[in-house]
Design a protein around this motif. Structure first.
Motif, mmCIF file in Angstrom:
data_model
loop_
_atom_site.group_PDB
_atom_site.id
_atom_site.type_symbol
_atom_site.label_atom_id
_atom_site.label_comp_id
_atom_site.label_asym_id
_atom_site.label_seq_id
_atom_site.Cartn_x
_atom_site.Cartn_y
_atom_site.Cartn_z
ATOM 1 N N ALA B 82 0.838 -1.193 0.000
ATOM 2 C CA ALA B 82 0.000 0.000 0.000
ATOM 3 C C ALA B 82 0.878 1.249 0.000
ATOM 4 C CB ALA B 82 -0.911 0.006 1.212
ATOM 5 N N ASP B 83 0.346 2.341 -0.513
ATOM 6 C CA ASP B 83 1.140 3.562 -0.655
ATOM 7 C C ASP B 83 1.569 4.122 0.691
ATOM 8 O OD1 ASP B 83 0.275 3.259 -3.275
ATOM 9 O OD2 ASP B 83 -1.521 4.449 -2.869
ATOM 10 N N SER B 84 0.782 3.818 1.698
ATOM 11 C CA SER B 84 1.011 4.439 2.999
ATOM 12 C C SER B 84 2.254 3.918 3.705
ATOM 13 C CB SER B 84 -0.209 4.180 3.880
ATOM 14 O OG SER B 84 -0.464 2.792 3.939
ATOM 15 N N VAL B 85 2.835 2.857 3.171
ATOM 16 C CA VAL B 85 3.935 2.220 3.880
ATOM 17 C C VAL B 85 5.227 3.013 3.717
ATOM 18 C CG1 VAL B 85 5.305 0.125 3.992
ATOM 19 C CG2 VAL B 85 2.851 -0.018 3.618
ATOM 20 N N SER B 86 6.017 3.058 4.777
ATOM 21 C CA SER B 86 7.255 3.847 4.739
ATOM 22 C C SER B 86 8.284 3.207 3.818
ATOM 23 C CB SER B 86 7.849 3.948 6.141
ATOM 24 O OG SER B 86 8.654 2.826 6.402
ATOM 25 N N ASP B 87 9.176 4.043 3.297
ATOM 26 C CA ASP B 87 10.166 3.570 2.340
ATOM 27 C C ASP B 87 10.976 2.388 2.839
ATOM 28 O OD1 ASP B 87 9.544 5.229 0.272
ATOM 29 O OD2 ASP B 87 11.616 5.881 -0.033
ATOM 30 N N SER B 88 11.373 2.447 4.107
ATOM 31 C CA SER B 88 12.244 1.368 4.565
ATOM 32 C C SER B 88 11.441 0.079 4.718
ATOM 33 C CB SER B 88 12.941 1.752 5.861
ATOM 34 O OG SER B 88 12.061 1.590 6.951
ATOM 35 N N ASP B 89 10.159 0.211 5.040
ATOM 36 C CA ASP B 89 9.323 -0.983 5.093
ATOM 37 C C ASP B 89 9.124 -1.566 3.705
ATOM 38 O OD1 ASP B 89 9.136 -0.834 7.771
ATOM 39 O OD2 ASP B 89 7.057 -0.132 7.851
ATOM 40 N N VAL B 90 8.975 -0.687 2.733
ATOM 41 C CA VAL B 90 8.824 -1.169 1.367
ATOM 42 C C VAL B 90 10.052 -1.985 0.988
ATOM 43 C CG1 VAL B 90 8.682 -0.535 -1.049
ATOM 44 C CG2 VAL B 90 7.325 0.697 0.630
ATOM 45 N N LEU B 91 11.230 -1.443 1.282
ATOM 46 C CA LEU B 91 12.447 -2.173 0.949
ATOM 47 C C LEU B 91 12.432 -3.551 1.586
ATOM 48 C CD1 LEU B 91 15.229 -2.571 -0.174
ATOM 49 C CD2 LEU B 91 16.167 -1.327 1.777
ATOM 50 N N ASP B 92 12.067 -3.582 2.867
ATOM 51 C CA ASP B 92 12.031 -4.857 3.574
ATOM 52 C C ASP B 92 11.113 -5.853 2.879
ATOM 53 O OD1 ASP B 92 13.788 -4.847 5.620
ATOM 54 O OD2 ASP B 92 12.261 -5.129 7.180
ATOM 55 N N ARG B 93 9.953 -5.373 2.536
ATOM 56 C CA ARG B 93 8.982 -6.315 1.994
ATOM 57 C C ARG B 93 9.352 -6.749 0.584
ATOM 58 N NH1 ARG B 93 3.326 -3.776 3.740
ATOM 59 N NH2 ARG B 93 2.668 -5.138 2.037
ATOM 60 N N VAL B 94 9.878 -5.836 -0.183
ATOM 61 C CA VAL B 94 10.368 -6.239 -1.503
ATOM 62 C C VAL B 94 11.478 -7.270 -1.332
ATOM 63 C CG1 VAL B 94 11.632 -5.494 -3.545
ATOM 64 C CG2 VAL B 94 9.736 -4.125 -2.685
ATOM 65 N N ALA B 95 12.331 -7.019 -0.345
ATOM 66 C CA ALA B 95 13.464 -7.920 -0.146
ATOM 67 C C ALA B 95 12.991 -9.319 0.227
ATOM 68 C CB ALA B 95 14.391 -7.373 0.931
ATOM 69 N N ILE B 96 12.048 -9.403 1.150
ATOM 70 C CA ILE B 96 11.550 -10.718 1.551
ATOM 71 C C ILE B 96 10.971 -11.446 0.352
ATOM 72 C CG2 ILE B 96 9.975 -11.987 3.025
ATOM 73 C CD1 ILE B 96 10.062 -9.849 5.027
ATOM 74 N N GLN B 97 10.128 -10.739 -0.370
ATOM 75 C CA GLN B 97 9.479 -11.420 -1.487
ATOM 76 C C GLN B 97 10.483 -11.760 -2.582
ATOM 77 O OE1 GLN B 97 5.561 -10.081 -2.366
ATOM 78 N NE2 GLN B 97 5.457 -11.131 -4.329
ATOM 79 N N ALA B 98 11.451 -10.897 -2.780
ATOM 80 C CA ALA B 98 12.490 -11.191 -3.772
ATOM 81 C C ALA B 98 13.226 -12.467 -3.386
ATOM 82 C CB ALA B 98 13.461 -10.033 -3.885
ATOM 83 N N ALA B 99 13.609 -12.545 -2.120
ATOM 84 C CA ALA B 99 14.346 -13.719 -1.668
ATOM 85 C C ALA B 99 13.546 -14.984 -1.949
ATOM 86 C CB ALA B 99 14.658 -13.609 -0.181
ATOM 87 N N ARG B 100 12.253 -14.921 -1.698
ATOM 88 C CA ARG B 100 11.451 -16.129 -1.869
ATOM 89 C C ARG B 100 11.125 -16.390 -3.323
ATOM 90 N NH1 ARG B 100 7.855 -15.931 3.635
ATOM 91 N NH2 ARG B 100 9.677 -15.492 4.908
ATOM 92 N N THR B 101 11.222 -15.379 -4.123
ATOM 93 C CA THR B 101 10.993 -15.582 -5.545
ATOM 94 C C THR B 101 12.233 -16.179 -6.188
ATOM 95 O OG1 THR B 101 9.571 -13.633 -5.525
ATOM 96 C CG2 THR B 101 10.264 -14.454 -7.674
ATOM 97 N N ILE B 102 13.384 -15.736 -5.713
ATOM 98 C CA ILE B 102 14.631 -16.239 -6.272
ATOM 99 C C ILE B 102 14.839 -17.703 -5.920
ATOM 100 C CG2 ILE B 102 17.130 -16.043 -6.116
ATOM 101 C CD1 ILE B 102 16.702 -13.029 -5.610
#
Lengths: 319, 319
Positions: B82-102
């Motif tokens: 969601a847009d409301s999420v802070s930048d550093s949280d976005v990074l975290d969540r992208v990172a988690i999902q990236a790791a699991r996608t890789i």
DNA sequence: ACCTCTTCTGCACGTTTGTGCAATCCGGTT
DNA sequence: AACCGGATTGCACAAACGTGCAGAAGAGGT
């Protein structure tokens, strides 16, 4: 942006399973209640949007499975179950795990033969959905019986398979056994029947349980032996032929032979030689009473994959 | 029978994920406490015993992903946030999902090139374990820098990748940039360096973020631009060359060209032509400041797969 | 417009699950 | 044997979760 049901389910699933958010957090982002998210996730799991796999690194696969593979030449999937669990619970748990093990093996363009019986019925209740193109579920052996609920019973099982995998369902509209071998020969020439037989010949996968005559009187006899499909005379004939069990109402002996078993001439199940030509043959077994039948089936080389409870697996190996 | 730790974890995982038992029930069967079961399951997930995947039926894949694939020719994985999420949280969540996608994409016998930077660092923290044979992690670009913690930083990332996939780790023991292009030419003849370059040439997969110079002054500049790797003169040179971003410290312009960017002659990153020969090139992007760099990287055709947050995906498409 | 039947929603409650902490176990050392 | 440090266990509590139920919102039909 859009709020389509399955779109939300996908987003929720990604956030829950790939980002480790809590349902509460997801609910806030999707502007809905936590309970709705819980339901979305349930839906995502059921519809196969989310797939959970437990893979045992084959190097150190449980000793039991290795042992069975070596000795019987089948891929074993042992369902862990403590001894204390009741027989009907064992069946349930084997069925759930079987359903989830089968799921990933189903492809598009598959032709899947399915038998009927209490085991398959249990399995059919727990299938996880998976979208495939152009797949067919075909009934392995007739089920219209002379007494009771046979038809709905078998067709229910098939319907569930068909629904889970988005596949066409082809029923086999004949009784389990003919009274006269001659009738079978005649029917086998009918076009409606030949269509099914042809499908069976082209099966890419077959799923079945085993029937077992058990040590006489001790075991719970499987459907075929108790369900009124066979009369006293038939049962005596089976005993004379030293039959130990059946797969899809085709009988065999302890050594795996089946050729000259009298009753097979009247059975509507697939000839075992033909069954053995199918690429993937999955046998699901639960409960100690099945062990003799299972032994025979393995001797006959009917299965490529075997899903069974831990207790049965032990008994299979330890003797 | 045996009570080996990972054996129990496997049993527990099967009972929990394949049989739908509660942890309590599992605890009873394994004769231990429920909390232990909870921990066994956590372990089963972390070590890759259990794999959970969320597959979006490509027919009706989210419009954004389709759009990106059509327009930029890369497989997009949009991380819902969601847009409301802070930048550093976005990074975290992208990172988690990236790791699991890789995870599922990593094979045995792979040679995986890994860059370093804040994005990759975040990803490296969330990798799920997966046993492979004979795989290698190779550092894409040098990191020893003139000031601070560069070395441990990059090597930590590599170590985590190596550990997650049971792979050898090959560090690239050179600075991010040479002061003189001549030194690079000389070093490139060294055997120790050639071994790494050779590995890079044989990469089967590369994983990297992008740096972006952003609209001057507005964006948070990525590591390379703020970390003391480059001095004032270098930054001016970049501006003169109309550079918009970098991948593994190789710079490029908005149109994807990189040939005559001065600084590239002193950079230790892989030449982009060479990078493009790698079969699978996964680019992970999080946060709005990266958008310009990302555009350039896409223009240059550097990625085959793109994992990015929803906000960035929107911005990428809507203009 | 009104009614009817179905589907979806949020609440409330009981159940299930994660985790800090203190106690215990275990292997190695003095 | 006594000691120590690290790993593992169960407990207790808080957080997270599933689900029956009653009401709201839709979809159709008259």
């Amino acid at each position: 942006m859009e709020g389509s049901r399955s779109g939300d389910a996908l987003r929720a699933a990604q956030m829950y399973y790939l980002q480790d958010l809590t349902m509460n957090a997801i609910a806030r982002e999707l502007r809905t209640s936590r309970s709705t998210v819980s339901r979305l996730l349930a839906m995502a799991r059921e519809t196969g949007l989310v797939q959970i796999q437990v893979n045992n690194p084959s190097e150190r696969a449980p000793a039991l499975e290795q042992h069975i593979r070596r000795r019987f030449g089948v891929e074993a999937h042992v369902v862990p179950v403590a001894d204390s669990v009741s027989d009907s619970d064992v069946l349930d748990r084997v069925a759930i795990q079987a359903a989830r093990t089968i799921g990933p093996l189903v492809d598009s363009n598959a032709i899947i033969g399915v038998a009927w019986g209490s085991t398959l019925s249990a399995v059919s209740h727990h299938l996880t959905r998976k979208q495939t193109h152009d797949s067919t579920i075909v009934q392995l052996n007739g089920a219209g019986n002379t007494q009771t609920t046979g038809i709905t019973y078998a067709s229910e099982i098939l319907r569930r398979f068909g629904q889970a995998y988005g596949a066409r369902v082809e029923q086999f509209p004949v009784p389990a056994f003919f009274d006269h071998a001659g009738t079978k020969t005649a029917m086998w020439e009918e076009r409606s029947v030949r269509r099914i037989l042809d499908l069976q010949r082209r099966m890419t996968m077959a799923i079945f349980g085993v029937g077992s005559v058990g040590s006489v009187g001790s075991g719970i006899p499987s459907h075929v032996y108790s369900g009124g499909y066979l009369d006293r005379e038939d049962l005596e004939a089976l005993e004379n032929d030293a039959v130990v069990g059946d797969v899809a109402t085709m009988f065999f002996r302890a050594d795996g032979t089946h050729r000259d078993v009298l009753l097979n001439g009247r059975s509507t199940g697939p000839d075992l030689d033909e069954l053995r030509r199918v690429g993937r043959r999955i046998c699901v077994v639960s409960g100690e009473s099945k062990i003799h039948g299972l032994r025979g089936a393995l001797a006959a080389g009917l299965a490529t994959d075997l899903i069974l409870d831990e207790g049965s697996a032990r008994r299979l190996v330890h003797t």
